[in-house]
Design a protein around this motif. Structure first.
Motif, PDB file in Angstrom:
ATOM      1  N   GLY A 162       0.811  -1.205   0.000  1.00 51.78           N
ATOM      2  CA  GLY A 162       0.000   0.000   0.000  1.00 51.78           C
ATOM      3  C   GLY A 162       0.845   1.255   0.000  1.00 51.78           C
ATOM      4  N   GLU A 163       1.972   1.219   0.694  1.00 53.53           N
ATOM      5  CA  GLU A 163       2.867   2.373   0.731  1.00 53.53           C
ATOM      6  C   GLU A 163       3.659   2.512  -0.557  1.00 53.53           C
ATOM      7  N   PHE A 164       4.114   1.393  -1.098  1.00 53.08           N
ATOM      8  CA  PHE A 164       4.942   1.433  -2.303  1.00 53.08           C
ATOM      9  C   PHE A 164       4.128   1.726  -3.561  1.00 53.08           C
ATOM     10  N   GLY A 165       2.895   1.190  -3.621  1.00 54.99           N
ATOM     11  CA  GLY A 165       2.081   1.399  -4.807  1.00 54.99           C
ATOM     12  C   GLY A 165       2.214   0.311  -5.848  1.00 54.99           C
ATOM     13  N   GLY A 166       2.549  -0.900  -5.448  1.00 55.88           N
ATOM     14  CA  GLY A 166       2.618  -2.015  -6.388  1.00 55.88           C
ATOM     15  C   GLY A 166       3.907  -2.792  -6.265  1.00 55.88           C
ATOM     16  N   ARG A 167       3.868  -4.063  -6.736  1.00 54.53           N
ATOM     17  CA  ARG A 167       5.041  -4.932  -6.623  1.00 54.53           C
ATOM     18  C   ARG A 167       6.215  -4.429  -7.457  1.00 54.53           C
ATOM     19  N   GLU A 168       5.925  -3.818  -8.586  1.00 59.85           N
ATOM     20  CA  GLU A 168       7.020  -3.312  -9.417  1.00 59.85           C
ATOM     21  C   GLU A 168       7.808  -2.238  -8.679  1.00 59.85           C
ATOM     22  N   GLN A 169       7.107  -1.404  -7.924  1.00 62.85           N
ATOM     23  CA  GLN A 169       7.783  -0.377  -7.129  1.00 62.85           C
ATOM     24  C   GLN A 169       8.584  -1.009  -5.998  1.00 62.85           C
ATOM     25  N   ILE A 170       8.041  -2.078  -5.407  1.00 62.70           N
ATOM     26  CA  ILE A 170       8.784  -2.794  -4.363  1.00 62.70           C
ATOM     27  C   ILE A 170      10.072  -3.365  -4.945  1.00 62.70           C
ATOM     28  N   ALA A 171       9.947  -3.963  -6.145  1.00 67.35           N
ATOM     29  CA  ALA A 171      11.126  -4.529  -6.795  1.00 67.35           C
ATOM     30  C   ALA A 171      12.152  -3.444  -7.109  1.00 67.35           C
ATOM     31  N   LEU A 172      11.671  -2.295  -7.510  1.00 66.80           N
ATOM     32  CA  LEU A 172      12.581  -1.187  -7.795  1.00 66.80           C
ATOM     33  C   LEU A 172      13.356  -0.793  -6.549  1.00 66.80           C
ATOM     34  N   ALA A 173      12.650  -0.743  -5.411  1.00 65.92           N
ATOM     35  CA  ALA A 173      13.302  -0.356  -4.158  1.00 65.92           C
ATOM     36  C   ALA A 173      14.268  -1.435  -3.665  1.00 65.92           C
ATOM     37  N   LYS A 174      13.851  -2.682  -3.703  1.00 66.00           N
ATOM     38  CA  LYS A 174      14.712  -3.760  -3.220  1.00 66.00           C
ATOM     39  C   LYS A 174      15.967  -3.900  -4.075  1.00 66.00           C
ATOM     40  N   GLY A 175      15.822  -3.660  -5.372  1.00 67.15           N
ATOM     41  CA  GLY A 175      16.944  -3.794  -6.285  1.00 67.15           C
ATOM     42  C   GLY A 175      18.027  -2.759  -6.081  1.00 67.15           C
ATOM     43  N   GLU A 176      17.739  -1.716  -5.310  1.00 64.01           N
ATOM     44  CA  GLU A 176      18.778  -0.723  -5.002  1.00 64.01           C
ATOM     45  C   GLU A 176      19.968  -1.373  -4.311  1.00 64.01           C
ATOM     46  N   LEU A 177      19.716  -2.482  -3.624  1.00 63.67           N
ATOM     47  CA  LEU A 177      20.817  -3.176  -2.947  1.00 63.67           C
ATOM     48  C   LEU A 177      21.824  -3.712  -3.954  1.00 63.67           C
ATOM     49  N   VAL A 178      21.370  -4.414  -4.985  1.00 64.25           N
ATOM     50  CA  VAL A 178      22.319  -4.981  -5.944  1.00 64.25           C
ATOM     51  C   VAL A 178      22.941  -3.905  -6.821  1.00 64.25           C
ATOM     52  N   GLU A 179      22.243  -2.796  -7.005  1.00 56.55           N
ATOM     53  CA  GLU A 179      22.824  -1.682  -7.753  1.00 56.55           C
ATOM     54  C   GLU A 179      24.007  -1.061  -7.016  1.00 56.55           C
ATOM     55  N   SER A 180      24.034  -1.200  -5.708  1.00 54.60           N
ATOM     56  CA  SER A 180      25.092  -0.587  -4.900  1.00 54.60           C
ATOM     57  C   SER A 180      26.375  -1.413  -4.852  1.00 54.60           C
ATOM     58  N   LEU A 181      26.306  -2.660  -5.301  1.00 50.66           N
ATOM     59  CA  LEU A 181      27.442  -3.560  -5.128  1.00 50.66           C
ATOM     60  C   LEU A 181      28.602  -3.203  -6.057  1.00 50.66           C
ATOM     61  N   PRO A 182      29.827  -3.506  -5.640  1.00 46.95           N
ATOM     62  CA  PRO A 182      30.970  -3.308  -6.540  1.00 46.95           C
ATOM     63  C   PRO A 182      30.901  -4.283  -7.707  1.00 46.95           C
ATOM     64  N   SER A 183      31.724  -4.029  -8.683  1.00 44.77           N
ATOM     65  CA  SER A 183      31.742  -4.878  -9.871  1.00 44.77           C
ATOM     66  C   SER A 183      32.244  -6.280  -9.536  1.00 44.77           C
ATOM     67  N   ALA A 184      32.000  -7.199 -10.463  1.00 44.38           N
ATOM     68  CA  ALA A 184      32.498  -8.566 -10.281  1.00 44.38           C
ATOM     69  C   ALA A 184      34.008  -8.567 -10.149  1.00 44.38           C
ATOM     70  N   GLU A 185      34.675  -7.714 -10.912  1.00 47.08           N
ATOM     71  CA  GLU A 185      36.134  -7.650 -10.860  1.00 47.08           C
ATOM     72  C   GLU A 185      36.627  -7.160  -9.505  1.00 47.08           C
ATOM     73  N   ALA A 186      35.802  -6.352  -8.841  1.00 46.55           N
ATOM     74  CA  ALA A 186      36.170  -5.835  -7.516  1.00 46.55           C
ATOM     75  C   ALA A 186      35.660  -6.726  -6.392  1.00 46.55           C
ATOM     76  N   GLY A 187      35.055  -7.863  -6.743  1.00 46.26           N
ATOM     77  CA  GLY A 187      34.618  -8.813  -5.723  1.00 46.26           C
ATOM     78  C   GLY A 187      33.161  -8.736  -5.339  1.00 46.26           C
ATOM     79  N   GLY A 188      32.365  -7.937  -6.053  1.00 51.24           N
ATOM     80  CA  GLY A 188      30.955  -7.828  -5.722  1.00 51.24           C
ATOM     81  C   GLY A 188      30.177  -9.073  -6.082  1.00 51.24           C
ATOM     82  N   ILE A 189      29.254  -9.485  -5.193  1.00 51.85           N
ATOM     83  CA  ILE A 189      28.451 -10.688  -5.414  1.00 51.85           C
ATOM     84  C   ILE A 189      26.985 -10.379  -5.104  1.00 51.85           C
ATOM     85  N   ALA A 190      26.108 -10.617  -6.063  1.00 48.07           N
ATOM     86  CA  ALA A 190      24.669 -10.461  -5.874  1.00 48.07           C
ATOM     87  C   ALA A 190      24.042 -11.842  -5.758  1.00 48.07           C
ATOM     88  N   VAL A 191      23.453 -12.127  -4.612  1.00 47.40           N
ATOM     89  CA  VAL A 191      22.820 -13.418  -4.347  1.00 47.40           C
ATOM     90  C   VAL A 191      21.316 -13.238  -4.525  1.00 47.40           C
TER      91      VAL A 191
END
Length: 472
Positions: A192-221
């Motif tokens: 209700g606060e986010f306004g839909g699952r797509e918006q939730i996904a957009l917000a949650k995905g900010e975590l993987v967007e913040s990670l360093p590159s694969a070459e720098a050791g970043g890992i998205a699980v």
């Protein structure tokens, strides 16, 4: 926290010293926001809330052993004065984490964050000293406070990240930049606060967007079984590791089953081998949580047999999350009342159904004592109706819907699905639920208690375990 002088802290947070006799004095204890938690060597962060202003407790905090106060105005005590205490706390946390070089593992998701965080911590601390978020302190205040408890010995910092809108997780990742980031699922929590699952996904995905590159050791699980989470692989520079039951998941579960007590058992597959797991936790939903934890541990170099053993031995660390207690008279209380959303409610009901099979063989019944799921917006009616119907489909013996309008929707859903008479009942409040249960429970019964945090249904579980008739 690592020892820092008041002069160092003032420089880090951009604050001005006030009434500090010696800037070289060290903060050697914890950073706290509650004056009652002060210990010798602490730094007391004075937050101003709606009802309580921490500045009013500054003098008391120093009298109890705090070295100084982090404040937004001068107080009758040694203080570092800043424009914004929350921002200063964040800057301090980032500086400490960077100085330590601690491995930061962050996770988010709509459901299961705290249980998964507890699993990750229990597995990793078998490998090396690990600090992790206590309970669900996953916001802009709780996260830096957790980070500041890290010491020179801490190798892993496991942080749960919550969000109620776009940008929240991005902010948290700026405070404690993670090298490993996990996204568990995208569900209906706070929809209700986010306004839909797509918006939730957009917000949650900010975590993987913040990670360093694969070459720098970043890992998205990422959860391979959730399409919205799997799609986040295109939003990160990090190397992607999938977990789940999907065939292409690098860390996956096969032969998933529940023991007669409702505890999950499965074969854990990793790129370096497989091993069997039988968990102490209750409910099949913990398989996904365990796989997420296993994926992180595998990436950090733990052998699969050691991971499986750690998962098999892991218990519940946070309160009111599938806490299972058997009373002396044989009645089992399942206190899962910390919070609720449609996904976690369905998982809890399925766990109750599994636990009910051996109970029914001994003449026991299953009871689902359920309350409102908050913040569902326009989906509230449909989701409450669906949960009530699911209780009937899972052959739950008795449904007790507790509270107002949303609870009536739960009961109506059960009634319309095929429950009638006394199989489902709507009661006004927690006390009415306790009175009903105390009059009808018998040895062998299993009682699930679950609702959103605001409903306070943990009082029902506590009253039933204490054997008292009154809700406190």
């Amino acid at each position: 926290m690592i020892a820092l002088s008041l002069a160092e802290i003032a420089e880090i947070v951009g604050g001005k010293s006030h009434d500090i006799p010696d800037p070289a004095i060290l903060v050697t204890g914890s950073v706290v926001i509650d004056s009652r938690a002060v210990e010798p060597g602490s730094l007391f962060a004075a937050f101003r809330g709606d009802k309580v202003d921490g500045h009013d407790y500054a003098e008391r905090a120093v009298a109890q052993g705090a070295v100084a106060v982090l404040a937004t105005r001068p107080v009758p005590a040694p203080a570092i004065v800043v424009d914004d205490v929350q921002a200063a706390l964040g800057r301090l946390a980032r500086a400490v984490v960077e100085r330590l070089g601690t491995q930061v593992v962050a996770l988010t998701g709509s459901a299961g964050k705290t249980s998964t965080k507890d699993l990750v911590a229990q597995v990793l601390r078998r490998k090396a000293p690990t600090v992790f978020t206590p309970g669900s302190l996953n916001n802009e205040i709780g996260l830096p406070l957790t980070a500041l408890t890290a010491t020179a010995e801490t190798e892993h910092l496991v942080l749960e990240m919550g969000a109620r809108g776009i940008g929240h997780i991005r902010y948290l990742t700026e405070l404690t930049p993670p090298r490993i980031g996990m996204v568990l699922n995208v569900g209906s929590a706070h929809i209700g606060e986010f306004g839909g699952r797509e918006q939730i996904a957009l917000a949650k995905g900010e975590l993987v967007e913040s990670l360093p590159s694969a070459e720098a050791g970043g890992i998205a699980v990422l959860n391979a079984d959730d399409p919205l989470v799997r799609a986040m692989s295109t939003r990160t520079r990090a190397r992607v590791v999938l977990f789940g039951e999907a065939a292409d998941a690098a860390v996956r579960a096969e032969n998933v089953r529940l023991t007669e007590h409702g505890q999950p058992s499965f074969t854990l597959h990793t790129p370096t081998g497989c091993s069997d797991v039988t968990m102490r936790l209750y409910g099949e939903h913990h398989v996904s949580n365990a796989l997420a934890a296993a994926a992180v541990a595998h990436e950090l170099g733990m052998p699969v047999d050691e991971i499986a053993l750690a998962l098999s031995e892991a218990g519940t660390l946070s309160r009111w999350r599938m806490e299972v207690t058997e009373r002396p008279d044989g009645v089992t209380i399942v206190n899962d009342a910390y919070n609720a959303n449609p996904e976690s409610m369905r998982a809890a009901l399925r766990a109750l159904a599994a636990m009910g099979e051996p109970a029914r063989a001994k003449g026991g019944r299953t009871w689902a004592v359920l309350g409102m799921m908050a913040e569902l917006g326009d989906e509230a009616l449909a989701e409450h109706d669906a949960v009530g119907r699911l209780a009937v489909r899972l052959n739950v013996g008795k449904l007790v819907a507790v509270g107002g309008r949303e609870a009536s929707w739960l009961q109506l859903g059960a009634y319309n699905e095929g429950s009638w008479g006394e199989e489902s009942v709507h009661v006004s409040d927690a006390q009415a639920a306790v009175d009903l249960l105390r009059s009808e429970l018998r040895p062998g019964d299993v009682v699930l208690v679950k609702a959103s945090r605001s409903v306070g249904l943990e009082k029902v579980a506590e009253a039933l375990l204490e054997g008292e008739g009154a809700v406190r």
